[in-house]
Design an enzyme around this catalytic site. Structure first.
Site, PDB file in Angstrom:
ATOM      1  N   HIS A   1      -8.831   2.860  -3.326  1.00  0.00           N
ATOM      2  CA  HIS A   1      -7.490   2.523  -2.815  1.00  0.00           C
ATOM      3  C   HIS A   1      -6.722   1.686  -3.828  1.00  0.00           C
ATOM      4  CE1 HIS A   1      -4.180   1.151  -0.547  1.00  0.00           C
ATOM      5  NE2 HIS A   1      -4.755   0.198   0.166  1.00  0.00           N
TER       6      HIS A   1
ATOM      7  N   CYS B   1      -1.283   1.750   6.507  1.00  0.00           N
ATOM      8  CA  CYS B   1      -0.871   0.403   6.886  1.00  0.00           C
ATOM      9  C   CYS B   1      -0.392  -0.297   5.624  1.00  0.00           C
ATOM     10  CB  CYS B   1      -2.031  -0.356   7.523  1.00  0.00           C
ATOM     11  SG  CYS B   1      -3.456  -0.583   6.440  1.00  0.00           S
TER      12      CYS B   1
ATOM     13  N   GLY C   1       0.345  -4.274   3.840  1.00  0.00           N
ATOM     14  CA  GLY C   1       0.132  -5.709   3.944  1.00  0.00           C
ATOM     15  C   GLY C   1       1.310  -6.401   4.607  1.00  0.00           C
TER      16      GLY C   1
ATOM     17  N   CYS D   1       0.803  -1.225   0.000  1.00  0.00           N
ATOM     18  CA  CYS D   1       0.000   0.000   0.000  1.00  0.00           C
ATOM     19  C   CYS D   1       0.839   1.279   0.000  1.00  0.00           C
ATOM     20  CB  CYS D   1      -0.919   0.025   1.216  1.00  0.00           C
ATOM     21  SG  CYS D   1      -1.985  -1.419   1.355  1.00  0.00           S
TER      22      CYS D   1
END
Length: 336
Positions: A289, A320, A322, A128
């Site tokens: 996203h 955050c 993964g 991300c």
């Protein structure tokens, strides 16, 4: 936590700006960065643009390839600042889901944008935060004097998220707030300056190919209500529901990625962040996203918001990642 210095100035709509000792502009998305003349340790974000975020699988960008989207943004950034691509020392593209780490896609976009083959390009994958990581990688290269100018980009075509243990009611309330803020920002034209319109082809439900220009984020739903959100099924299970270089009080705007409402609510409550400072123009719940792009999109949106404040201001971009990681960066806008 990383901190970047920003220098801003005025750029006429549709015009260009030259690089000088002021180092104009303080926006980033696909971002050009250069070392400041004021301090050898300052890295300045000069400019940034992004495309609109389409809906997955059925949005108007579903038939547009990632290299076409990336090329549109690359071209717009260089055109806006009047920069010849051969002056760039490096190009870094955040990527998550493209085969082969997206190297071929990035190189094709590179050539579509008119870059000479002598300008190198590479991709980076940190889930991300890939778009933000691309910016930080080039900032490090500039700080070490390997290059003077670089272009950081993110691009992808998928949406993912994670949930943590926060009540469904809190998640729905946060999601509603994101949609309301994004709808207001969209209606006020706050995203217009950062979005590069993309003219592309689109195959409708009847198989007819149309030409469309996409200039608005498609995930924003102005009519969202708590009652409507309460009817949505949980995405994963039936019963599913950062440290500062500065204090929380010193930060004017927090762009926290809304991978899911649960994770964002937890961050806001755990750190005690005033809700009015969090994603004032909405976040990923409303906008979307796209994995490789989100970090860069957050930076663009944050720096435009800080510039609108018209004074010295600080902002934080965080998300955050993964596999249990996270990333954050502090940006300083020094004022007009």
């Amino acid at each position: 936590m990383h901190r970047l210095k920003l220098i801003s100035g005025h750029l006429c709509p549709g015009g260009s700006a030259e690089f000088n000792r002021d180092l104009r502009r303080a926006e980033c998305g696909s971002a050009a960065a250069t070392r400041s003349r004021n301090s050898p340790d300052d890295v300045v974000v000069v400019h940034g643009r992004r495309t609109a975020i389409g809906r997955a699988k059925r949005g108007t960008l579903k038939d547009t390839t990632p290299d076409e989207l990336l090329s549109a943004v690359m071209t717009a950034v260089l055109t806006d600042v009047g920069l010849s691509p051969d002056r760039l020392g490096d190009v870094c593209v955040g990527n998550v889901l493209q085969p082969g780490a997206g190297a071929l896609m990035a190189r094709v976009a590179h050539f579509l944008s008119g870059f000479p083959e002598s300008v190198p390009v590479y991709t980076v994958n940190r889930q991300c935060s890939s778009g933000l990581q691309a910016l930080l990688n080039l900032a490090g290269s500039i700080r070490s004097r390997s290059v003077d100018l670089g272009l950081a980009c993110g691009i992808t075509s998928e949406n993912v998220a994670e949930r943590f243990g926060v009540s469904r009611e809190k998640q729905d309330a946060f999601a509603l707030s994101s949609q309301q803020k994004a709808a207001r920002a969209q209606s006020l034209g706050r995203f217009d300056q950062e979005i590069v319109p993309v003219t592309t082809r689109f195959v409708d439900a009847d198989g007819k190919q149309l030409q469309v220009t996409v200039s608005r984020d498609e995930g924003v739903r102005p009519g969202t209500t708590l009652e409507g959100l309460a009817k949505l099924r949980p995405a994963f299970t039936p019963d599913g529901s950062t440290t500062a270089g500065l204090t929380v009080a010193d930060i004017d705007v927090f762009e926290i990625n809304e991978a899911f409402a649960s994770q964002a609510v937890y961050c806001v409550e755990k750190l005690g962040i005033p809700v009015e400072k969090v994603n004032p123009n909405g976040g990923a719940i409303a906008l979307g996203h796209p994995l490789g792009c989100t970090g860069a999109r957050q930076v663009v949106t944050l720096l435009n918001e800080l510039r609108r404040r018209g004074r010295r201001a600080f902002g934080v971009v965080s998300m955050c990642i993964g596999t249990g990681m996270g990333a954050a960066a502090v940006f300083e806008y020094p004022g007009p």
